[in-house]
Motif scaffolding. Structure first.
Motif, short mmCIF file in Angstrom:
data_model
loop_
_atom_site.label_atom_id
_atom_site.label_comp_id
_atom_site.label_asym_id
_atom_site.label_seq_id
_atom_site.Cartn_x
_atom_site.Cartn_y
_atom_site.Cartn_z
N VAL A 101 -17.68 -16.32 52.51
CA VAL A 101 -16.26 -16.38 52.14
C VAL A 101 -15.68 -14.97 52.00
N ASN A 102 -14.57 -14.73 52.66
CA ASN A 102 -13.85 -13.47 52.43
C ASN A 102 -12.72 -13.70 51.45
N THR A 103 -12.77 -12.97 50.32
CA THR A 103 -11.64 -13.04 49.37
C THR A 103 -10.96 -11.68 49.28
N THR A 104 -11.35 -10.73 50.14
CA THR A 104 -10.66 -9.43 50.11
C THR A 104 -9.37 -9.54 50.94
N SER A 105 -8.56 -8.51 50.85
CA SER A 105 -7.34 -8.51 51.65
C SER A 105 -7.60 -7.95 53.05
N VAL A 106 -8.85 -7.61 53.34
CA VAL A 106 -9.19 -7.05 54.65
C VAL A 106 -9.07 -8.13 55.72
N GLY A 107 -8.22 -7.85 56.72
CA GLY A 107 -8.00 -8.82 57.78
C GLY A 107 -6.55 -9.27 57.86
N MET A 108 -5.76 -8.86 56.85
CA MET A 108 -4.34 -9.25 56.87
C MET A 108 -3.62 -8.49 57.98
#
Ligand SMILES: NC(=O)c1ccc[n+]([C@@H]2O[C@H](COP(=O)([O-])OP(=O)(O)OC[C@H]3O[C@@H](n4cnc5c(N)ncnc54)[C@H](OP(=O)(O)O)[C@@H]3O)[C@@H](O)[C@H]2O)c1
Length: 282
Positions: free
Chosen positions: A195-202
């Motif tokens: 699961v990615n919960t960082t803002s990386v990828g916005m």
């Protein structure tokens, strides 16, 4: 809709709040359910938070969502906290019950339900979560309450990861790591759910969190980002034959849960989803 003397008021408090999709989603839900209510955005500066909550009581606003940056600070002004909100120390939904403010956190349940709706089981599974911010707290909590056996948390700022790990280890087996390629490569093959919960990828210019060619085949990969609908992480995961889920479901089901807390009625989830899909992806 017609606004009458009997119309009740709901809303969202945040700063900024202009970007919020909740007014659109909740207004559509109230209309669909035939409930005589409006849902409006309230831009509340941090220094006015207490006054705003007193205003909710004084004006008999029936309920509000709470968004950044108020979710944690609002706790001190709440009269009753439900179990999830108390554990997380964060409130995203307030119900005004005869002048007493009841605080809930529907982010965790929203995330959990978004997985259930996709047929993803968590019991006994190993989860790897990237991020240790506000959203990670709710997601990690939901993963552990949902039955994951091991939760591995990676975060760039390691002390933040440790702090979250300390909190969540009350619920189960939690291990924390700095965001280093070698550690990611060691742990990733053990994962059932990533699961990615960082803002990386916005943003398309964002760096990759790790070498995405190392995503194991056939796993479940969730990114709680919903714009873009498919982040680089999800694109890479898809190529590896993984089941992928974006953050739209979490957004939707936190709103569904809030609606149900306020009204005691089943939310028109399909319509709320349609409204979000149209607004976000056209
Ligand atoms: N789907 C939904 O309903 C929903 C709900 C809430 C949030 N979200 C999304 O979740 C994301 C995080 O929100 P949040 O409220 O948790 O934010 P936050 O509290 O500011 O946390 C941001 C997280 O991203 C990490 N990060 C940021 N830039 C990074 C980089 N360049 N490399 C590695 N890690 C980086 C931070 O790591 P450090 O600690 O090292 O800075 C931290 O773990 C946002 O994209 C938001 O849109 C979605």
């Amino acid at each position: 809709m017609e606004i009458r003397g009997s119309t009740t008021v709901y809303g969202i408090i945040g700063y900024p709040v202009k970007h919020s999709l909740s007014p659109l989603m909740q207004t559509a839900a109230f209309q669909e359910a035939g409930i005589d209510a409006v849902y409006v955005p309230f831009e509340v500066k941090p220094e006015h938070l207490k006054t705003a909550l007193d205003g909710i009581r004084a004006l008999n606003v029936m309920g509000v969502n709470v968004t950044i940056p108020h979710k944690e600070r609002v706790v001190e002004f709440i009269d009753f906290l439900d179990e999830d909100a108390e554990f997380l120390g964060a409130v995203n939904t307030i119900k005004n019950v005869e002048g007493k403010l009841h605080g809930y956190n529907t982010d965790a349940v929203g995330f959990y339900r978004s997985l259930v709706e996709e047929g993803i089981a968590l019991k006994g599974k190993t989860a790897v979560m990237f991020g240790a911010g506000g959203a990670a707290k709710a997601v990690g909590y939901a993963l552990l309450k949902g039955g994951v056996k091991f939760l591995h948390i990676f975060n760039r700022n390691f002390s933040r990861a440790k702090e979250l790990g300390d909190l969540l280890s009350r619920l189960g087996n939690v291990l924390v790591y700095p965001l280093k390629e070698s550690a990611v490569e060691t742990v990733l093959p053990t994962a059932d759910v990533i699961v990615n919960t960082t803002s990386v990828g916005m943003k398309s210019s964002d760096p990759h969190l790790f070498d995405y060619s190392k995503i194991p085949e056939g796993k479940t990969v969730v990114d709680i980002i919903y714009t873009p609908p498919e982040t680089e992480l999800l694109k890479a995961a898809k190529k590896k034959g993984c089941k992928v889920v974006n953050g739209l479901g979490m957004l939707l089901y936190q709103g569904v849960a809030a609606f149900e807390i306020w009204t005691g009625r089943k939310a028109p989830a399909e319509l709320m989803k349609k409204v979000l899909l149209e607004e976000l992806y056209g």
